[in-house]
Design an enzyme around this catalytic site. Structure first.
Site, PDB file in Angstrom:
ATOM      1  CE  LYS A 196      -3.643   2.338   2.577  1.00 38.93           C
ATOM      2  NZ  LYS A 196      -4.493   2.401   3.562  1.00 38.93           N
ATOM      3  CE  LYS A 254      -6.127   2.000  -0.429  1.00 37.61           C
ATOM      4  NZ  LYS A 254      -6.361   1.803   0.902  1.00 37.61           N
TER       5      LYS A 254
END
Ligand code: PBG
Length: 329
Positions: A196, A254
């Site tokens: 992330k 992400k």
């Protein structure tokens, strides 16, 4: 060699194109993020996410039934926590009757087969808008992970099928896995936000939950001490191996579009399913440009999602899920 080989033969008409198409989106590819709020009859549009809403539990129940009828069978839950319930260590996150816990039950009541995943991180519960406990300007790793483990137990006990830690603390997958095993919650899966990145694309999401880091002395204004540097690739591979070794069932990259190289890299590197999150800022960019008439909404939406699957994503978390599935017919 040319002219024996003419690649355009496989592009000449719709039929041949669909016969040789390598990547096809289906409703099964999608994980639908949902924003939940307190109240009754609430369906509030998020200003920076046109056509996306915060839902109270009664409306959530209807929404989930509609999703199911469209073939969308997995949801990822986020809650907007009232300001007066926020503190530094996410006390409310462990409330057995908290909004998340009630949301899980409401969904399972109306649609028991719906696969329910829950966001596990402190930011919606944090007065500082950070994913972990803040002390002397630092986000505490191990103390935060312990709370995330308790939170995971609480969500699993309420009926969540998967917990999805989105905090990027080190070692939390193992701590969560062990905690779940200790409670005999052996079938609860972990979808780890594994790579992330500290991205500028989370802005509309933070509007939706009013969860942005606050601007105050001795409180970090960004999440760069725990989310990854967008410049790094090898670090993503390290994160992936660690999370898989620690017990992650699915790993996630992400944001999406700017990180498709990482999706492919991790897909080739590990043997668990890889998910990608097309985040709020990516959604907002398409909506905004389409509103101005500068791009064609559906064409760009489909193109970007297909690219994510082609890059290797087994699962796509996307705010477009419902629109796509309607378009797929
Ligand atoms: C918080 C969390 C964020 C998102 C998912 N979980 C925001 C953040 O890290 O600040 C972003 C999702 C999106 O932008 O759509 N742990």
């Amino acid at each position: 060699m040319y002219p024996l080989r003419r690649n355009r033969r496989l592009r000449n008409n719709k039929v041949i194109r669909s016969l040789v198409r390598e990547t096809i989106l289906t409703p099964d590819d999608f994980l639908v993020p949902l924003f939940v709020v307190e109240g009754k009859g609430v369906k509030e549009e998020i200003v920076s996410m046109p056509n996306y809403y915060r839902l109270s539990l009664d409306i959530l129940a209807k929404e989930v039934k509609e999703l199911w009828s469209l073939g969308l069978r997995s949801v990822l839950l986020f809650v907007k926590v009232p300001e007066n319930l926020k503190d530094n260590k996410g006390t409310e996150a462990l409330n057995e009757y908290g909004l998340m816990q009630r949301a899980i039950k409401s969904i399972k009541d109306v649609c028991p087969e719906m696969l329910v995943m829950t966001d596990v991180a402190l930011d919606p519960y944090s007065i500082y808008g950070h994913d972990g406990i803040v002390a002397d300007g630092v986000i505490l790793n191990d103390e935060t992970s312990e709370i995330l483990a308790q939170m995971s137990i609480s969500h699993a006990s309420a009926g969540a099928d998967f917990v999805a830690p989105s905090d990027m603390m080190d070692g939390r997958i193992q701590i969560i896995r062990e905690a779940l095993e200790d409670e005999e919650l052996i079938d609860t899966g972990i979808l780890s936000y594994c790579a992330k990145y500290a991205s500028g694309l989370y802005g509309p999401f933070r509007d939706a939950l009013e969860s942005a880091p606050i601007d105050k002395e001795n409180i970090p204004k960004d999440k760069e001490s725990y989310q990854m540097d967008p410049a790094n690739r090898l670090e993503a591979i390290r994160e992936a191996h660690m999370d898989v070794d620690e017990g992650a069932d699915i790993i996630m990259v992400k944001p999406g579009l700017s990180y498709l190289d990482i999706v492919r890299e991790l897909k080739d590197e590990v043997d668990v399913p890889v998910a990608v999150y097309q985040v709020s800022g990516e959604y907002a960019m398409i909506k905004a440009a389409a509103e101005k008439g500068w791009i064609d909404h559906d064409t760009i939406m489909m193109e970007q999602l297909i690219s994510m699957k082609r890059a290797g994503a087994d699962i796509i978390a996307s705010y477009f899920a419902k629109e796509v599935v309607k378009l797929l017919g």
